[in-house]
Design a protein around this motif. Structure first.
Motif, short mmCIF file in Angstrom:
data_model
loop_
_atom_site.label_atom_id
_atom_site.label_comp_id
_atom_site.label_asym_id
_atom_site.label_seq_id
_atom_site.Cartn_x
_atom_site.Cartn_y
_atom_site.Cartn_z
N ALA A 32 0.83 -1.22 0.00
CA ALA A 32 0.00 0.00 0.00
C ALA A 32 0.85 1.26 0.00
O ALA A 32 0.45 2.30 -0.53
N LEU A 33 2.04 1.17 0.56
CA LEU A 33 2.91 2.35 0.67
C LEU A 33 3.52 2.76 -0.67
O LEU A 33 4.07 3.86 -0.78
N ILE A 34 3.41 1.90 -1.70
CA ILE A 34 4.01 2.25 -2.99
C ILE A 34 3.36 3.51 -3.56
O ILE A 34 4.03 4.37 -4.14
N LEU A 176 11.03 -1.12 -2.64
CA LEU A 176 12.26 -0.34 -2.56
C LEU A 176 12.82 -0.03 -3.94
O LEU A 176 13.28 1.09 -4.20
N LEU A 177 12.77 -1.01 -4.84
CA LEU A 177 13.24 -0.79 -6.20
C LEU A 177 12.39 0.26 -6.91
O LEU A 177 12.92 1.14 -7.61
N SER A 200 7.58 2.03 -12.11
CA SER A 200 6.61 0.99 -11.80
C SER A 200 6.70 -0.16 -12.80
O SER A 200 6.63 -1.34 -12.43
N PHE A 201 6.87 0.18 -14.08
CA PHE A 201 6.98 -0.83 -15.13
C PHE A 201 8.19 -1.73 -14.90
O PHE A 201 8.09 -2.97 -14.91
N ALA A 206 10.92 -6.76 -12.79
CA ALA A 206 11.98 -7.27 -11.92
C ALA A 206 11.40 -8.22 -10.88
O ALA A 206 11.99 -9.27 -10.57
N LYS A 207 10.23 -7.87 -10.35
CA LYS A 207 9.53 -8.75 -9.40
C LYS A 207 9.20 -10.07 -10.07
O LYS A 207 9.36 -11.15 -9.46
#
Length: 443
Positions: A32-34, A176-177, A200-201, A206-207
């Motif tokens: 949620a913090l993103i 973090l990324l 974000s993309f 990466a995730k």
């Protein structure tokens, strides 16, 4: 053959409940913090329309991707069941079905992009400079849809196998990324709002890479075997998976309509009430993110007991999770009873918004007690694949909600929050009534 991730014992393992619930709570809050991170970064650009554009874009993708979150939820429950019923090979088959459905959804979203993206921006009220900037951000981030859909299935697989620490590490890495890339691209390279979109993309893909490598390490042999057998390719093999996810999709849509009604009817009472309700709702979201940890635990643990056809263990985990959910709800009630006022003041843009927010702050203490059981039962129903009744309970609660909104309209904004509270409590009541019947049928 049983999966090594599942325990056939009917004894309630308290440590296991918390081992799933706590990382899920932290993961939910971190995710949620993103949006907060993106808003902070774009705030450094010093341009109000650009900041408004990121807010519009964040809401757009929160809506779009939340609707598709059924893919993660459905995969979690089916993987948990498969572990105790048929073993790790069956879990790999569920994963492949999730990946196939996720890629199909992503393809449809990309094909619909020229029509869907402008419609969503218009629906959110983006105009003039804000709309132009929001389109730049959304046009970039939209292309992450394949990674988002695949990640739903991959994370659902990990949760279903109780790999919550790995899930937490992945989500922290992702957030973090995303923030680091946003700082570098938007501010360091002066890409502006486009830098936020690209951060974000890149973070999403990466995730995907990290999660995919981890799962291949954990279950590569089983996945290769499932691929060799052609698991999940035929429509017949996919039908149970699609049925579960159809019901979860319907449930999510009804929930989002209910939340939209809360916002829309609050807006009819004026901008001050709308702003106050927005603050209260965001604090409710924090409550939901924490209680959702027990929903995750129920998805896994009750799914495993269903797969093992362990009725005593299934019932024992329902009771254990309800008691722990109640305990957390009481703590949240006490927290908001003491600190709701200062929290609302810190969010409020004006003294008038703060005053009105304090007037309705009592609902922050009531909602956790009224809603905790709904979160637990949602997890139970997903874990047991009782998704049709999950959708029915949501529809029944929505009918109660609609009737309450009409009957309590003379009560003003208190009536609105009372109706929303009844919506949460009504859902849990319907689910509690049908659990014994469904258990007798399936055990």
């Amino acid at each position: 053959m049983n999966s090594p991730t599942a325990d056939a014992s009917p004894v309630v393992d308290t440590r296991l409940i918390w081992a799933i619930a706590l990382p899920a709570m932290v993961t939910n809050v971190a995710t949620a913090l993103i949006g907060v991170g993106d808003m902070w970064i774009v705030g450094r650009l010093g341009d109000a329309p650009t900041q408004g554009a990121v807010d519009i874009g964040a809401k757009l993708f929160a809506t779009l991707f939340t609707v598709m979150n059924f893919l993660k939820t459905g995969t979690t429950g089916l993987v948990a069941q498969a572990g105790t019923r048929d073993g790790a090979g069956a879990q790999a088959q569920v994963l492949l079905k999730g990946l196939l459905v996720g890629l199909a959804i992503a393809a449809l979203l990309l094909l619909a992009k020229p029509v869907l993206l402008p419609l969503l921006l218009d629906a959110l009220g983006a105009e003039a400079r804000v709309r132009s900037a929001a389109f730049v951000y959304a046009d970039i981030r939209y292309w992450s849809a394949p990674a988002v859909m695949v990640n739903f299935a991959l994370i659902g697989f990990l949760v279903g196998r109780r790999r919550m620490r790995e899930v937490l590490a992945i989500e922290v890495f992702y957030n973090l990324l995303n923030v680091a890339l946003g700082l570098w691209l938007a501010l360091g390279l002066d890409w502006g709002i486009a830098g936020i979109g690209w951060s974000s993309f890149i973070a999403e893909f990466a995730k995907l890479a990290i999660t995919g490598l981890l799962i291949w390490h954990l279950a590569g042999r089983d996945i290769r075997a499932a691929l060799g057998a052609g698991a999940g390719i035929s429509l017949k093999a996919l039908r149970p998976f699609l049925s579960v996810n159809r019901d979860l999709f319907l449930r999510t849509v009804v929930l989002m309509v209910a939340i939209a009604a809360l916002t829309r009817l609050g807006a009819e009472r004026g901008p001050i009430v709308l702003a106050a309700n927005g603050i209260i709702y965001q604090l409710f979201v924090l409550t939901a993110l924490l209680l959702d940890g027990f929903e995750n635990a129920a998805q896994v643990l009750n799914g495993e007991r269903m797969g093992a056809r362990d009725r005593p263990g299934f019932d024992a985990y329902i009771k254990a999770l309800l008691w722990r959910g109640l305990g957390l709800a009481v703590l949240l009630c006490a927290f908001f009873a003491l600190l709701a006022g200062p929290l609302i003041d810190s969010f409020a843009a004006t003294e008038e918004v703060a005053r009105v927010g304090r007037e309705y702050a009592i609902w922050l203490a009531i909602i956790p007690l009224a809603g905790f059981a709904a979160f637990v039962y949602d997890g139970v129903f997903v874990g047991a694949s009782w998704t049709r009744w999950l959708a029915v309970s949501m529809l029944g609660a929505a009918m109660l909600y609609a009737a309450a909104l009409w009957l309590t309209w003379p009560l003003g904004n208190h009536g609105l929050w009372l109706s929303f509270t009844l919506f949460l409590a009504g859902r849990a009541a319907i689910q509690a009534v049908v659990v014994p019947r469904l258990s007798r049928r399936d055990f």
